[in-house]
Design a protein around this motif. Sequence first.
Motif, short mmCIF file in Angstrom:
data_model
loop_
_atom_site.label_atom_id
_atom_site.label_comp_id
_atom_site.label_asym_id
_atom_site.label_seq_id
_atom_site.Cartn_x
_atom_site.Cartn_y
_atom_site.Cartn_z
N ILE A 177 78.36 78.86 33.56
CA ILE A 177 78.10 79.18 34.64
C ILE A 177 77.63 78.22 35.50
N TYR A 178 78.15 77.56 36.36
CA TYR A 178 77.73 75.99 37.03
C TYR A 178 77.09 75.80 38.16
N PRO A 179 76.48 75.09 38.84
CA PRO A 179 75.17 74.63 39.51
C PRO A 179 75.22 75.59 40.51
N GLY A 180 76.40 75.48 41.52
CA GLY A 180 76.16 76.43 42.58
C GLY A 180 75.97 78.46 42.37
N PRO A 181 77.09 78.51 41.90
CA PRO A 181 75.97 79.83 41.86
C PRO A 181 75.10 80.15 41.06
N THR A 184 62.77 81.01 46.28
CA THR A 184 63.76 80.24 47.42
C THR A 184 63.80 78.91 47.36
N ASN A 185 62.54 77.85 47.26
CA ASN A 185 62.18 76.74 47.47
C ASN A 185 63.59 76.07 45.93
N VAL A 186 65.06 76.59 45.39
CA VAL A 186 66.03 76.39 43.87
C VAL A 186 67.11 75.11 44.96
N GLN A 187 66.82 74.35 44.65
CA GLN A 187 68.59 72.89 45.04
C GLN A 187 69.37 72.43 43.90
N ASN A 188 70.15 73.16 44.71
CA ASN A 188 71.40 71.82 43.28
C ASN A 188 71.67 70.72 43.97
N ILE A 189 70.94 70.10 42.85
CA ILE A 189 70.34 68.23 43.16
C ILE A 189 71.41 67.33 42.55
N SER A 190 72.88 68.21 42.02
CA SER A 190 74.10 67.99 41.41
C SER A 190 74.50 66.39 42.00
N GLY A 191 74.82 65.42 41.51
CA GLY A 191 75.22 64.14 41.47
C GLY A 191 73.70 63.12 41.67
N THR A 192 72.96 63.72 41.32
CA THR A 192 70.61 63.33 41.06
C THR A 192 71.40 62.15 40.22
N SER A 193 70.88 61.07 39.96
CA SER A 193 70.21 60.22 38.82
C SER A 193 69.57 60.63 38.34
N THR A 236 73.79 59.29 29.00
CA THR A 236 75.21 59.32 28.78
C THR A 236 75.87 60.50 29.15
N ILE A 237 75.11 61.13 28.60
CA ILE A 237 75.78 63.33 28.27
C ILE A 237 76.04 63.77 29.84
N TYR A 238 74.88 63.25 30.42
CA TYR A 238 74.44 63.84 31.98
C TYR A 238 74.61 63.62 32.39
N ASN A 239 74.98 62.11 32.70
CA ASN A 239 76.03 61.29 33.56
C ASN A 239 77.64 61.62 33.67
N ALA A 240 78.34 62.21 32.86
CA ALA A 240 80.02 62.31 32.81
C ALA A 240 80.05 63.62 33.64
N ARG A 241 78.22 64.58 33.69
CA ARG A 241 79.30 65.73 35.51
C ARG A 241 78.15 65.20 36.43
N LYS A 242 76.95 64.92 35.86
CA LYS A 242 76.25 65.34 36.76
C LYS A 242 75.48 66.42 37.62
N TYR A 243 75.59 66.96 36.59
CA TYR A 243 75.22 68.70 37.01
C TYR A 243 73.76 69.17 36.99
N ALA A 244 73.04 69.50 37.93
CA ALA A 244 71.34 69.97 37.75
C ALA A 244 70.57 70.52 38.67
N VAL A 245 70.14 70.93 38.72
CA VAL A 245 69.66 72.52 39.75
C VAL A 245 68.38 72.16 39.62
N ALA A 246 67.20 72.22 40.38
CA ALA A 246 65.36 71.43 40.55
C ALA A 246 65.34 72.91 40.89
N VAL A 247 64.13 73.08 40.23
CA VAL A 247 63.21 74.80 40.65
C VAL A 247 61.87 74.37 41.12
N ARG A 248 61.90 73.96 42.30
CA ARG A 248 60.44 72.97 43.05
C ARG A 248 59.16 74.36 43.12
#
Length: 394
Positions: free
Chosen positions: A286-290, A300-309, A382-394
């Motif tokens: 399952i990918y970051p969006g869903p 309620t404070n969960v954010q799809n932050i894909s693309g983040t460095s 190196t591995i993360y930057n191949a896609r930069k998929y990330a979800v932050a739980v704040r």
Amino acid sequence: MALVFLSQGKALANEVPGGTTTINGDNIVLEAPVKAGQSEANETQAPKEELGQNDSVSLRSRMAVAPATQAQTLAVYRMYNANSGEHFYTKNSYERDSLKNIGWNYEGVGWQAPESGSPVYRLYNPNSGEHFYTLSAYERDDLRKHGWNYESISFNSAANTGIPVYRVYNPNSGWHHYTLISYERDSLVKAGWRNEGVAWYAANNGQTNNDNYRLLGVRNYDQYALGAPSGCEGAALLQALQYKGKITNWGLVQFLNTIPKSTDGSPNSGFVGSPFVEASNVYSAIYPGPLSNWAKKYDTNVQNISGTSVDGLINEVKNGNPVVVWVTINFQPVRWGAWPFGSAVNNNHAVTLDGFNKSSNQVHVSDSISGSYWLNRATFETIYNARKYAVAVR
């Protein structure tokens, strides 16, 4: 040729195994669509590292924390020079900030010193560059005879009913270190330092700084032991949610039973297949969006932050927010496959990023395959930057 869509939403010409496609500006050879799983996890090893020994704030979890300002006490700031390995202590905020401006790491308040008490003297060795602190006027005067410069009374010691500040000595470098953390003292002694006893006494404990080091220490689930060989994303998310105090009485199986399912065979719309089943011909992921939409049911404070460095991810952890990140099994090199929904990483995996140590260039993850561990930031990046998929739980 028919068009397919990568998770980024870009239409590309459909490729076949052995063909090539362009991802992140690189020309990538596509493998057959074979989803890696437990056999690859068993055949490889995660790049685990010991936490860098030069950054003693790695032991911050052992330090009791007290407010930085208390009546009749003064904060003694602790600084660290990553080049020389020296720790420096001062009650002078101007001195602290001046050292920060020239590259020293600020590690927080080492301890609280009393406003009045027995003086602790500070000396400087112009040959080695070491600063030395002592409660003994005799030791101060003896060092001056041997070429040390006496600089000032640095701070005061509490009575011997206070908290002991220990002194250890490195026979290789000739330098000393001071700490009220007994675990830190003992770790250095195990590494070859000499325990020189109690140097003086603090009035109260310190407070660490999170700029250079933080370890959240989220829970770790074992997806294989719990019968969820394809449940890595759910495990990574649950670990983060429970750190934030959400659904703490739930287990992984219960949580995975609520995972949103894909309606079109793509991880961009939900989980493909079942997290309790592993099949090489099913892209069970399952990918970051869903995933972020799923998480919002519990926080309620969960954010799809894909693309983040990676710096952005570290800033999230610094602020106390664990991050679900998509990587590869045991951080092995990324292998792209040609799947019906688009190019995808065959050895896909997800972990929870929950720590960093800037001085040793390391990050910490809670990995539902290989446990909790530190690894080199460059490997992670190196591995993360191949896609930069990330979800932050704040």
